[in-house]
Scaffold this motif. Sequence first.
Motif, PDB file in Angstrom:
ATOM      1  N   ALA A 201      -4.724  -2.942 -11.593  1.00 11.01           N
ATOM      2  CA  ALA A 201      -4.787  -1.826 -10.647  1.00 11.01           C
ATOM      3  C   ALA A 201      -4.462  -2.256  -9.219  1.00 11.01           C
ATOM      4  O   ALA A 201      -3.581  -1.679  -8.557  1.00 11.01           O
ATOM      5  CB  ALA A 201      -6.166  -1.170 -10.710  1.00 11.01           C
ATOM      6  N   ILE A 202      -5.139  -3.259  -8.712  1.00  8.07           N
ATOM      7  CA  ILE A 202      -4.903  -3.687  -7.329  1.00  8.07           C
ATOM      8  C   ILE A 202      -3.511  -4.296  -7.164  1.00  8.07           C
ATOM      9  O   ILE A 202      -2.785  -3.954  -6.207  1.00  8.07           O
ATOM     10  CB  ILE A 202      -6.020  -4.645  -6.863  1.00  8.07           C
ATOM     11  N   PRO A 203      -3.049  -5.181  -8.063  1.00 12.12           N
ATOM     12  CA  PRO A 203      -1.667  -5.679  -7.920  1.00 12.12           C
ATOM     13  C   PRO A 203      -0.617  -4.572  -7.967  1.00 12.12           C
ATOM     14  O   PRO A 203       0.370  -4.634  -7.222  1.00 12.12           O
ATOM     15  CB  PRO A 203      -1.516  -6.627  -9.112  1.00 12.12           C
ATOM     16  N   LEU A 204      -0.812  -3.563  -8.800  1.00 15.61           N
ATOM     17  CA  LEU A 204       0.140  -2.466  -8.853  1.00 15.61           C
ATOM     18  C   LEU A 204       0.197  -1.732  -7.519  1.00 15.61           C
ATOM     19  O   LEU A 204       1.287  -1.403  -7.017  1.00 15.61           O
ATOM     20  CB  LEU A 204      -0.252  -1.491  -9.970  1.00 15.61           C
ATOM     21  N   TYR A 205      -0.961  -1.493  -6.924  1.00 19.72           N
ATOM     22  CA  TYR A 205      -0.984  -0.834  -5.618  1.00 19.72           C
ATOM     23  C   TYR A 205      -0.296  -1.700  -4.562  1.00 19.72           C
ATOM     24  O   TYR A 205       0.567  -1.214  -3.800  1.00 19.72           O
ATOM     25  CB  TYR A 205      -2.421  -0.539  -5.190  1.00 19.72           C
ATOM     26  N   GLU A 206      -0.659  -2.966  -4.496  1.00 22.67           N
ATOM     27  CA  GLU A 206      -0.164  -3.814  -3.415  1.00 22.67           C
ATOM     28  C   GLU A 206       1.318  -4.134  -3.551  1.00 22.67           C
ATOM     29  O   GLU A 206       2.023  -4.283  -2.553  1.00 22.67           O
ATOM     30  CB  GLU A 206      -0.986  -5.100  -3.358  1.00 22.67           C
ATOM     31  N   GLN A 207       1.821  -4.205  -4.755  1.00 21.50           N
ATOM     32  CA  GLN A 207       3.213  -4.595  -4.965  1.00 21.50           C
ATOM     33  C   GLN A 207       4.187  -3.416  -5.020  1.00 21.50           C
ATOM     34  O   GLN A 207       5.343  -3.557  -4.626  1.00 21.50           O
ATOM     35  CB  GLN A 207       3.319  -5.411  -6.260  1.00 21.50           C
ATOM     36  N   LYS A 208       3.724  -2.232  -5.491  1.00 19.27           N
ATOM     37  CA  LYS A 208       4.676  -1.157  -5.742  1.00 19.27           C
ATOM     38  C   LYS A 208       4.376   0.159  -5.024  1.00 19.27           C
ATOM     39  O   LYS A 208       5.176   1.096  -5.097  1.00 19.27           O
ATOM     40  CB  LYS A 208       4.763  -0.890  -7.251  1.00 19.27           C
ATOM     41  N   ILE A 209       3.233   0.253  -4.335  1.00 18.42           N
ATOM     42  CA  ILE A 209       2.887   1.509  -3.671  1.00 18.42           C
ATOM     43  C   ILE A 209       2.651   1.311  -2.182  1.00 18.42           C
ATOM     44  O   ILE A 209       3.152   2.078  -1.348  1.00 18.42           O
ATOM     45  CB  ILE A 209       1.629   2.133  -4.322  1.00 18.42           C
ATOM     46  N   LYS A 210       1.926   0.310  -1.841  1.00 19.62           N
ATOM     47  CA  LYS A 210       1.425   0.107  -0.477  1.00 19.62           C
ATOM     48  C   LYS A 210       2.522   0.127   0.581  1.00 19.62           C
ATOM     49  O   LYS A 210       2.349   0.715   1.656  1.00 19.62           O
ATOM     50  CB  LYS A 210       0.665  -1.221  -0.419  1.00 19.62           C
ATOM     51  N   HIS A 211       3.680  -0.460   0.306  1.00 20.35           N
ATOM     52  CA  HIS A 211       4.688  -0.651   1.348  1.00 20.35           C
ATOM     53  C   HIS A 211       5.777   0.419   1.343  1.00 20.35           C
ATOM     54  O   HIS A 211       6.727   0.312   2.130  1.00 20.35           O
ATOM     55  CB  HIS A 211       5.307  -2.048   1.207  1.00 20.35           C
ATOM     56  N   ASP A 212       5.659   1.426   0.497  1.00 15.96           N
ATOM     57  CA  ASP A 212       6.637   2.520   0.491  1.00 15.96           C
ATOM     58  C   ASP A 212       6.044   3.691   1.261  1.00 15.96           C
ATOM     59  O   ASP A 212       5.039   4.275   0.837  1.00 15.96           O
ATOM     60  CB  ASP A 212       6.962   2.939  -0.941  1.00 15.96           C
ATOM     61  N   PRO A 213       6.630   4.070   2.401  1.00 17.52           N
ATOM     62  CA  PRO A 213       6.038   5.121   3.239  1.00 17.52           C
ATOM     63  C   PRO A 213       6.021   6.490   2.577  1.00 17.52           C
ATOM     64  O   PRO A 213       5.318   7.390   3.059  1.00 17.52           O
ATOM     65  CB  PRO A 213       6.922   5.117   4.489  1.00 17.52           C
ATOM     66  N   ARG A 214       6.771   6.669   1.484  1.00 11.93           N
ATOM     67  CA  ARG A 214       6.758   7.973   0.810  1.00 11.93           C
ATOM     68  C   ARG A 214       5.489   8.207   0.012  1.00 11.93           C
ATOM     69  O   ARG A 214       5.121   9.364  -0.261  1.00 11.93           O
ATOM     70  CB  ARG A 214       7.961   8.095  -0.126  1.00 11.93           C
ATOM     71  N   PHE A 215       4.816   7.130  -0.389  1.00 14.01           N
ATOM     72  CA  PHE A 215       3.718   7.260  -1.348  1.00 14.01           C
ATOM     73  C   PHE A 215       2.382   6.844  -0.745  1.00 14.01           C
ATOM     74  O   PHE A 215       2.292   5.857  -0.020  1.00 14.01           O
ATOM     75  CB  PHE A 215       3.991   6.399  -2.589  1.00 14.01           C
ATOM     76  N   GLU A 216       1.362   7.620  -1.101  1.00 13.06           N
ATOM     77  CA  GLU A 216      -0.009   7.254  -0.779  1.00 13.06           C
ATOM     78  C   GLU A 216      -0.838   7.341  -2.046  1.00 13.06           C
ATOM     79  O   GLU A 216      -0.814   8.369  -2.740  1.00 13.06           O
ATOM     80  CB  GLU A 216      -0.603   8.173   0.299  1.00 13.06           C
ATOM     81  N   CYS A 246     -14.411   1.262  -5.859  1.00 20.14           N
ATOM     82  CA  CYS A 246     -14.861   0.626  -4.626  1.00 20.14           C
ATOM     83  C   CYS A 246     -13.988  -0.575  -4.268  1.00 20.14           C
ATOM     84  O   CYS A 246     -13.627  -0.773  -3.091  1.00 20.14           O
ATOM     85  CB  CYS A 246     -16.325   0.204  -4.753  1.00 20.14           C
ATOM     86  N   GLU A 247     -13.637  -1.379  -5.265  1.00 16.29           N
ATOM     87  CA  GLU A 247     -12.787  -2.534  -5.006  1.00 16.29           C
ATOM     88  C   GLU A 247     -11.417  -2.104  -4.494  1.00 16.29           C
ATOM     89  O   GLU A 247     -10.880  -2.694  -3.549  1.00 16.29           O
ATOM     90  CB  GLU A 247     -12.638  -3.362  -6.291  1.00 16.29           C
ATOM     91  N   LEU A 248     -10.858  -1.082  -5.095  1.00 13.11           N
ATOM     92  CA  LEU A 248      -9.542  -0.604  -4.675  1.00 13.11           C
ATOM     93  C   LEU A 248      -9.624   0.092  -3.317  1.00 13.11           C
ATOM     94  O   LEU A 248      -8.718  -0.023  -2.488  1.00 13.11           O
ATOM     95  CB  LEU A 248      -8.976   0.336  -5.735  1.00 13.11           C
ATOM     96  N   ARG A 249     -10.716   0.800  -3.087  1.00 13.73           N
ATOM     97  CA  ARG A 249     -10.889   1.505  -1.806  1.00 13.73           C
ATOM     98  C   ARG A 249     -10.938   0.527  -0.631  1.00 13.73           C
ATOM     99  O   ARG A 249     -10.476   0.839   0.469  1.00 13.73           O
ATOM    100  CB  ARG A 249     -12.184   2.325  -1.853  1.00 13.73           C
ATOM    101  N   LYS A 250     -11.453  -0.660  -0.863  1.00 15.63           N
ATOM    102  CA  LYS A 250     -11.560  -1.651   0.219  1.00 15.63           C
ATOM    103  C   LYS A 250     -10.197  -2.137   0.697  1.00 15.63           C
ATOM    104  O   LYS A 250     -10.060  -2.586   1.843  1.00 15.63           O
ATOM    105  CB  LYS A 250     -12.415  -2.838  -0.253  1.00 15.63           C
ATOM    106  N   VAL A 251      -9.183  -2.084  -0.166  1.00 17.00           N
ATOM    107  CA  VAL A 251      -7.842  -2.520   0.230  1.00 17.00           C
ATOM    108  C   VAL A 251      -6.884  -1.337   0.408  1.00 17.00           C
ATOM    109  O   VAL A 251      -5.768  -1.517   0.895  1.00 17.00           O
ATOM    110  CB  VAL A 251      -7.247  -3.501  -0.805  1.00 17.00           C
ATOM    111  N   CYS A 252      -7.328  -0.130   0.025  1.00 18.28           N
ATOM    112  CA  CYS A 252      -6.470   1.056   0.103  1.00 18.28           C
ATOM    113  C   CYS A 252      -7.225   2.187   0.785  1.00 18.28           C
ATOM    114  O   CYS A 252      -7.906   2.990   0.122  1.00 18.28           O
ATOM    115  CB  CYS A 252      -6.032   1.479  -1.311  1.00 18.28           C
ATOM    116  N   PRO A 253      -7.129   2.302   2.095  1.00 18.17           N
ATOM    117  CA  PRO A 253      -7.913   3.311   2.820  1.00 18.17           C
ATOM    118  C   PRO A 253      -7.526   4.755   2.511  1.00 18.17           C
ATOM    119  O   PRO A 253      -8.295   5.673   2.817  1.00 18.17           O
ATOM    120  CB  PRO A 253      -7.629   2.964   4.295  1.00 18.17           C
TER     121      PRO A 253
END
Length: 467
Positions: A201-216, A246-253
Amino acid sequence: MDTYHDLISQTFDFPTQEFQVEQNELRFHGIDLMALVEKHGTPLRLTYLPKISSQIQRAKEWFRVGIEKTGYTGKYSYAYCTKASHFSFVVEEALKNDVHIETSSWFDTSIIRAMHAKGKVNKDTFIICNGFKTEEYKREITSLINDGFVNCMPILDSPNEVAYYHDNVREKCNVGMRLASDEEPRFQFYTSRLGIRYSDAIPLYEQKIKHDPRFELTMLHYFINTGIKDTSYYWSELSRFVHQYCELRKVCPTLTTIDIGGGLPIQTSIQKEYDYQYMVEEVLRTVQRICQEEGVPEPDIFTEFGIFTVGESGATLYSILDEKLQNDKELWYMIDGSFITNLPDTWALNQRFIMLALNGWNKQYKKIQLGGLTCDSQDYYNAEKHIYQVFLPERKPAKDTEPLYVGFFHTGAYQESLSGYGGIKHCLIPAPKMVILDRAEDGTLTDRVFAEEQTGESMMRILGYQQ
C-alpha cells in the motif's frame, strides 16, 4: 391440535411491525398479499419500494446517533452497492435519499449515465468504482472523470491498474485503494483475491500516486466477505485495517476517508437478531480509539450497503400445487416454481429466508418439505433459520376451496441477477460470445458465431433504463 397461527405466535414475538395476520391471512407491511395473488397469480416476485428508503434512513440515523454519543469527529456518507440489485426502480428509490453509488463493473457506468440524464445523479455524486478493472471498465471510469464527474473515484484493486489512469486521465481526480483483507479462518483461501496487499500500500502510493499532480489518494477501502458481525474475527480485521489507515495517513495527508464496505446484515428470521445501534457504535469506537492512539485525525466514513438497502424489500410468493408422501414419512409440498432458479442462494449458499404461509393460519400445521419443479435433487427447502424443519398449514385438497400459498420474504438482494432474470448476470458481467465448432466431411474444423457477447444496451433494457 394447535393451529399454524398458534405455532408462529408461540415460537416468535408475533405479530411484528412488518408481519401481521388478518382474517387468517398474512399481511406484509399492511399489504394484502392474497389480493395480489388473486390479481397477478403465482409464482410472483414483489419489491416494496418504501422499505428501501426506510432502510437507508435507519442506517443514517444509527450513524448520526453513534457519532453524537461517541464524539466521533469524522462525517458519515451512505453509498448504495448497485450489484445487490441493478433495477432502475431500486436505484431510483435509493437515490431519493441523498446517497452515493458504488459500482463493480463497466456496465454500471451506463446506469450512472442514465441516472444523470434523468437528473437523479449529478456530477458531484460520489461514484466509488470498485472491483477488478477490465480494459472496458478502466476506459469508462476514465471517461466519467474526463467528462467532469469530479467525484468518480477509481478504487485501485491491483498495482498495475494505476498505469491506465496515468496515460488517459486528463482531469484532476481522487483515487482510493482497496486493501486485501484476510478471510475468515474457515474459508478455503487465506487472503481475499481482491485488493492491494498491505505491504504494497505505502510503496504504491509513494511510487505511483504521490508525485502526479492529477491524483490525490483520499480513500482507503476494505470489505470483509462475512459482513459486519460481532465476532473476534471481524473486530480484529477492522482494527488491522484502521492501523494501516493510520500508517498511510502519516505519509499521505490527503487521505481523509475510509470505506468499510457493506455487510450490514438483514433479518432472516421473524425474531429480531441484531442490535444495529450497538454494532455501528462499536465500529465508530474502534476507529476512534486506534486513531487517537496513533495520533492521526479520525477519518470520514463511507459504507456501501447493498443487501441491507434492498434485501428486506423483496418477497417471492408461490402456490402449493400438490403434496406427495415419500417413504411413508416425508411429506412434500410441491411449489409452482423452483428454488434453484428463483431463489438460488437457498441452493448455492444454504441461505435461509423468512418463510410464512399466506393463508390457512386457522388450520392445523404439519412438518413438511418444500420441493421445486426442476428435476434436480437439490431443488428443495426443508429448514428454517431457527430449526431444521419447516411447518406449514395442513392441506385438505378434497375440502379446501382455495390453494395454500407460501411466501419467502427479504429476498430482494442478488436473487434476480444470480438466477439470470431476463438475461442479467451477477455484477452485470455479460454473457460471453458463443461459438459453435464442427468438422466438415474432409475433417476441416469450422467455427461459426451463434451469439455475440451480450451488450450493455440489452442489459439496460432488461433493467428498465431504456425502452
